[in-house]
Design a protein around this motif. Structure first.
Motif, PDB file in Angstrom:
ATOM      1  N   THR A 113       0.823  -1.229   0.000  1.00  0.00           N
ATOM      2  CA  THR A 113       0.000   0.000   0.000  1.00  0.00           C
ATOM      3  C   THR A 113       0.847   1.265   0.000  1.00  0.00           C
ATOM      4  O   THR A 113       0.292   2.368   0.055  1.00  0.00           O
ATOM      5  CB  THR A 113      -0.906   0.002   1.233  1.00  0.00           C
ATOM      6  N   MET A 114       2.163   1.130  -0.069  1.00  0.00           N
ATOM      7  CA  MET A 114       3.055   2.297   0.023  1.00  0.00           C
ATOM      8  C   MET A 114       3.853   2.460  -1.247  1.00  0.00           C
ATOM      9  O   MET A 114       4.282   1.467  -1.851  1.00  0.00           O
ATOM     10  CB  MET A 114       4.041   2.140   1.184  1.00  0.00           C
ATOM     11  N   PRO A 115       4.116   3.717  -1.682  1.00  0.00           N
ATOM     12  CA  PRO A 115       5.083   3.938  -2.753  1.00  0.00           C
ATOM     13  C   PRO A 115       6.506   3.704  -2.238  1.00  0.00           C
ATOM     14  O   PRO A 115       6.744   3.553  -1.043  1.00  0.00           O
ATOM     15  CB  PRO A 115       4.857   5.397  -3.145  1.00  0.00           C
ATOM     16  N   LEU A 116       7.439   3.702  -3.158  1.00  0.00           N
ATOM     17  CA  LEU A 116       8.817   3.359  -2.808  1.00  0.00           C
ATOM     18  C   LEU A 116       9.402   4.318  -1.784  1.00  0.00           C
ATOM     19  O   LEU A 116      10.012   3.897  -0.797  1.00  0.00           O
ATOM     20  CB  LEU A 116       9.682   3.343  -4.079  1.00  0.00           C
ATOM     21  N   LYS A 117       9.220   5.619  -2.026  1.00  0.00           N
ATOM     22  CA  LYS A 117       9.835   6.602  -1.117  1.00  0.00           C
ATOM     23  C   LYS A 117       9.297   6.467   0.299  1.00  0.00           C
ATOM     24  O   LYS A 117      10.044   6.568   1.273  1.00  0.00           O
ATOM     25  CB  LYS A 117       9.617   8.017  -1.643  1.00  0.00           C
ATOM     26  N   GLN A 118       8.004   6.238   0.384  1.00  0.00           N
ATOM     27  CA  GLN A 118       7.425   6.089   1.725  1.00  0.00           C
ATOM     28  C   GLN A 118       7.899   4.804   2.385  1.00  0.00           C
ATOM     29  O   GLN A 118       8.170   4.769   3.587  1.00  0.00           O
ATOM     30  CB  GLN A 118       5.899   6.104   1.632  1.00  0.00           C
ATOM     31  N   ALA A 119       8.038   3.739   1.590  1.00  0.00           N
ATOM     32  CA  ALA A 119       8.487   2.471   2.151  1.00  0.00           C
ATOM     33  C   ALA A 119       9.931   2.536   2.624  1.00  0.00           C
ATOM     34  O   ALA A 119      10.318   1.858   3.590  1.00  0.00           O
ATOM     35  CB  ALA A 119       8.319   1.356   1.116  1.00  0.00           C
ATOM     36  N   LEU A 120      10.736   3.353   1.949  1.00  0.00           N
ATOM     37  CA  LEU A 120      12.147   3.462   2.346  1.00  0.00           C
ATOM     38  C   LEU A 120      12.314   4.183   3.680  1.00  0.00           C
ATOM     39  O   LEU A 120      13.369   4.063   4.311  1.00  0.00           O
ATOM     40  CB  LEU A 120      12.939   4.203   1.267  1.00  0.00           C
ATOM     41  N   PHE A 121      11.298   4.915   4.087  1.00  0.00           N
ATOM     42  CA  PHE A 121      11.405   5.686   5.328  1.00  0.00           C
ATOM     43  C   PHE A 121      10.327   5.269   6.324  1.00  0.00           C
ATOM     44  O   PHE A 121       9.692   6.095   6.957  1.00  0.00           O
ATOM     45  CB  PHE A 121      11.296   7.185   5.028  1.00  0.00           C
ATOM     46  N   ILE A 122      10.129   3.952   6.425  1.00  0.00           N
ATOM     47  CA  ILE A 122       9.170   3.430   7.409  1.00  0.00           C
ATOM     48  C   ILE A 122       9.684   3.736   8.803  1.00  0.00           C
ATOM     49  O   ILE A 122      10.843   3.465   9.143  1.00  0.00           O
ATOM     50  CB  ILE A 122       8.978   1.918   7.228  1.00  0.00           C
ATOM     51  N   ASN A 123       8.824   4.296   9.623  1.00  0.00           N
ATOM     52  CA  ASN A 123       9.252   4.656  10.974  1.00  0.00           C
ATOM     53  C   ASN A 123       8.953   3.538  11.963  1.00  0.00           C
ATOM     54  O   ASN A 123       8.322   2.524  11.638  1.00  0.00           O
ATOM     55  CB  ASN A 123       8.570   5.957  11.426  1.00  0.00           C
ATOM     56  N   GLN A 124       9.425   3.732  13.155  1.00  0.00           N
ATOM     57  CA  GLN A 124       9.273   2.716  14.187  1.00  0.00           C
ATOM     58  C   GLN A 124       7.815   2.496  14.567  1.00  0.00           C
ATOM     59  O   GLN A 124       7.422   1.392  14.955  1.00  0.00           O
ATOM     60  CB  GLN A 124      10.087   3.122  15.427  1.00  0.00           C
ATOM     61  N   GLU A 125       7.014   3.549  14.438  1.00  0.00           N
ATOM     62  CA  GLU A 125       5.599   3.415  14.788  1.00  0.00           C
ATOM     63  C   GLU A 125       4.904   2.396  13.884  1.00  0.00           C
ATOM     64  O   GLU A 125       4.085   1.580  14.342  1.00  0.00           O
ATOM     65  CB  GLU A 125       4.907   4.776  14.669  1.00  0.00           C
ATOM     66  N   LEU A 126       5.268   2.401  12.588  1.00  0.00           N
ATOM     67  CA  LEU A 126       4.664   1.444  11.658  1.00  0.00           C
ATOM     68  C   LEU A 126       5.075   0.016  12.012  1.00  0.00           C
ATOM     69  O   LEU A 126       4.246  -0.912  11.981  1.00  0.00           O
ATOM     70  CB  LEU A 126       5.071   1.785  10.227  1.00  0.00           C
ATOM     71  N   PHE A 127       6.338  -0.181  12.336  1.00  0.00           N
ATOM     72  CA  PHE A 127       6.778  -1.527  12.688  1.00  0.00           C
ATOM     73  C   PHE A 127       6.168  -1.987  14.011  1.00  0.00           C
ATOM     74  O   PHE A 127       5.984  -3.183  14.234  1.00  0.00           O
ATOM     75  CB  PHE A 127       8.305  -1.580  12.750  1.00  0.00           C
ATOM     76  N   SER A 128       5.874  -1.031  14.880  1.00  0.00           N
ATOM     77  CA  SER A 128       5.166  -1.406  16.102  1.00  0.00           C
ATOM     78  C   SER A 128       3.776  -1.936  15.773  1.00  0.00           C
ATOM     79  O   SER A 128       3.297  -2.909  16.378  1.00  0.00           O
ATOM     80  CB  SER A 128       5.072  -0.198  17.040  1.00  0.00           C
ATOM     81  N   ARG A 129       3.112  -1.291  14.786  1.00  0.00           N
ATOM     82  CA  ARG A 129       1.808  -1.794  14.362  1.00  0.00           C
ATOM     83  C   ARG A 129       1.933  -3.153  13.685  1.00  0.00           C
ATOM     84  O   ARG A 129       1.081  -4.043  13.866  1.00  0.00           O
ATOM     85  CB  ARG A 129       1.142  -0.790  13.421  1.00  0.00           C
ATOM     86  N   VAL A 130       3.014  -3.329  12.894  1.00  0.00           N
ATOM     87  CA  VAL A 130       3.254  -4.638  12.267  1.00  0.00           C
ATOM     88  C   VAL A 130       3.449  -5.714  13.321  1.00  0.00           C
ATOM     89  O   VAL A 130       2.904  -6.831  13.227  1.00  0.00           O
ATOM     90  CB  VAL A 130       4.481  -4.558  11.333  1.00  0.00           C
ATOM     91  N   GLU A 131       4.216  -5.370  14.359  1.00  0.00           N
ATOM     92  CA  GLU A 131       4.448  -6.325  15.437  1.00  0.00           C
ATOM     93  C   GLU A 131       3.144  -6.675  16.151  1.00  0.00           C
ATOM     94  O   GLU A 131       2.886  -7.853  16.482  1.00  0.00           O
ATOM     95  CB  GLU A 131       5.456  -5.742  16.418  1.00  0.00           C
ATOM     96  N   ALA A 132       2.294  -5.668  16.377  1.00  0.00           N
ATOM     97  CA  ALA A 132       1.014  -5.935  17.041  1.00  0.00           C
ATOM     98  C   ALA A 132       0.111  -6.817  16.177  1.00  0.00           C
ATOM     99  O   ALA A 132      -0.560  -7.744  16.682  1.00  0.00           O
ATOM    100  CB  ALA A 132       0.320  -4.609  17.352  1.00  0.00           C
ATOM    101  N   GLU A 133       0.092  -6.559  14.842  1.00  0.00           N
ATOM    102  CA  GLU A 133      -0.717  -7.399  13.952  1.00  0.00           C
ATOM    103  C   GLU A 133      -0.181  -8.826  13.886  1.00  0.00           C
ATOM    104  O   GLU A 133      -0.955  -9.796  13.793  1.00  0.00           O
ATOM    105  CB  GLU A 133      -0.760  -6.789  12.553  1.00  0.00           C
ATOM    106  N   LEU A 134       1.151  -8.945  13.933  1.00  0.00           N
ATOM    107  CA  LEU A 134       1.743 -10.282  13.923  1.00  0.00           C
ATOM    108  C   LEU A 134       1.350 -11.079  15.167  1.00  0.00           C
ATOM    109  O   LEU A 134       1.040 -12.279  15.087  1.00  0.00           O
ATOM    110  CB  LEU A 134       3.266 -10.171  13.805  1.00  0.00           C
TER     111      LEU A 134
END
Length: 342
Positions: A122-143
Motif C-alpha cells: 500500500t506504500m510507494p517506494l519513497k514512503q516504504a524506504l522511510f518506514i518509521n518505528q511506529e509502523l513496525f510497532s503496528r506490524v508487530e502488534a498485527e503479527l
C-alpha cells in the motif's frame, strides 16, 4: 535387549511424556525411564529464539524493495505447539522424528512476511524506504494477533529492522536524483549566501548613507544654530547699541534740561546779585567818600592800611615837605610778613 531407556531434558526444554496415547507427565527439565515401545516423548524448546529474515517485496508503484531484520520469539504455550506441530523424538530419544521443529522459525517468518507484505503493497517506494518505528510497532502488534501465531503457541518478543533498501538500479536512480537535489540545494545555498551578502552589503551601504545624512543634518543643524546664535548676538549688540544711544540721548536730554535749569538759575542768581549790587551802589551813593573809605579801611589788616598810606603819600608828595619813617616800622612789618609765610 530390553526396550527401556533413560531420558533427561535441560531446563529450557518442555517435555510431554505420553504412554499408549495418554499424557503421563509434562513439564520443563524432566528426567525419567521410559519404554520405547509404548512411550512417546515430545520435547519443545521454550527458550528465546531469533530468526533473521530478508524479504524481497514490491511497493505500490511496482518497485523492488528489500527488508532485512530479526524476529525474536519463544514458545509460550508448548501444549498448543505440540498439538500443532510434531516435536516427538525418535525411539533413541536423541533426534526429532519429523522436520516440524526445524520449520518453526520458517513458519513464524512466513507469518511476519505476510503482514509486512500487506503494509508494503500500500506504500510507494519513497514512503516504504522511510518506514518509521511506529509502523513496525503496528506490524508487530498485527503479527501477535495473527491466528497462526496463536495456534502454534508462539509469543512474539521483539521485531527489529536492520536495513530497507531498493534494487541496485533503483538505488542508482534515487542516488542520481538525490545527488541532483543535493547539488540544487548547494546551488540554492550559494545563491542564498550571495543574496545574503548582497543584502548585507546593501544594508551596510544604507547604514553608511544614513550615517552621512545624519552627520550632514547635524552639521547643518550646528551651522543653523551658529547662525541663529550670531543673529541673536548681533540683535543683542544692536539692542545694546540702541540702548546705549538712547541712554546717551536721554543723558543729553537730561543735560540739556540741566543746563537750561542751571542757566536759568544762574540768570536768576545774576539778577539777584545785580539787584544786590545795585542796591548797595545806591546805598553807597548816599554815603560820603571819606565815610566809605573809612568803612573799607576798618576791614583791612595793618599791612593793607600801611600800603594805602604810602599810596596816599605818593599821590600827595608835592604837598609833603619831609617824611621820616623809622626802621622799627619796616622791621616790624617784615617780621610779621615772614611769620605769616612760615
Amino acid at each position: 535387549m530390553l526396550p527401556i531407556k533413560f531420558y533427561r531434558a535441560d531446563s529450557s526444554t518442555y517435555v510431554i511424556k505420553t504412554v499408549n496415547g495418554k499424557v503421563i507427565r509434562k513439564g520443563k527439565g524432566l528426567s525419567f525411564f521410559y519404554n520405547t515401545a509404548t512411550t512417546s516423548i515430545a520435547a519443545i524448546p521454550v527458550n528465546t529464539q531469533g530468526a533473521p529474515f530478508i524479504f524481497n517485496l514490491k511497493t505500490s508503484d511496482f518497485q523492488d524493495i528489500r527488508i532485512q531484520g530479526r524476529l525474536n520469539f519463544r514458545v509460550a504455550d508448548p501444549d498448543k505447539t505440540a498439538e500443532a506441530m510434531n516435536f516427538n523424538l525418535n525411539r533413541a530419544g536423541k533426534d526429532y522424528a519429523g522436520e516440524d521443529p526445524l520449520n518453526l522459525n520458517e513458519q513464524v517468518i512466513r507469518c511476519l512476511q505476510s503482514v509486512v507484505q500487506t503494509k508494503i503493497q500500500t506504500m510507494p517506494l519513497k514512503q516504504a524506504l522511510f518506514i518509521n518505528q511506529e509502523l513496525f510497532s503496528r506490524v508487530e502488534a498485527e503479527l501477535k494477533a495473527t491466528p497462526s501465531i496463536g495456534t502454534m503457541g508462539v509469543e512474539i518478543l521483539d521485531l527489529s529492522i536492520a536495513a530497507i533498501s531498493p534494487s541496485p538500479e533503483t538505488a542508482k536512480a534515487l542516488e542520481a536524483k538525490q545527488r541532483e537535489e543535493i547539488l540544487k540545494q548547494a546551488d540554492d545555498a550559494i545563491y542564498a549566501r550571495r543574496k545574503c551578502a548582497v543584502e548585507q552589503e546593501r544594508t551596510i551601504q544604507e547604514a553608511e548613507l544614513a550615517t552621512k545624512l545624519f552627520v550632514q543634518q547635524k552639521e547643518q543643524q550646528i551651522e543653523e544654530d551658529r547662525i541663529a546664535k550670531e543673529r541673536e548676538i548681533l540683535r543683542a549688540k544692536a539692542a545694546t547699541a540702541k540702548a546705549r544711544i538712547q541712554s546717551k540721548i536721554d543723558e543729553e536730554s537730561q543735560n540739556r534740561e540741566y543746563v537750561a535749569i542751571r542757566t536759568e538759575n544762574k540768570k536768576q542768581e545774576s539778577d539777584a546779585d545785580a539787584y544786590a549790587i545795585s542796591a548797595k551802589m545806591k546805598a553807597y551813593k548816599a554815603l560820603s567818600a571819606d565815610y566809605i573809605k573809612a568803612l573799607s579801611m576798618s576791614q583791612m589788616n595793618p599791612e593793607q592800611i600801611m600800603a594805602l598810606a604810602f599810596e596816599s603819600f605818593a599821590q600827595n608828595a608835592s604837598k609833603i615837605g619831609e617824611l621820616n619813617i623809622g626802621q622799627e616800622t619796616f622791621g616790624r612789618m617784615l617780621r610779621r610778613e615772614m611769620n605769616n609765610d612760615g
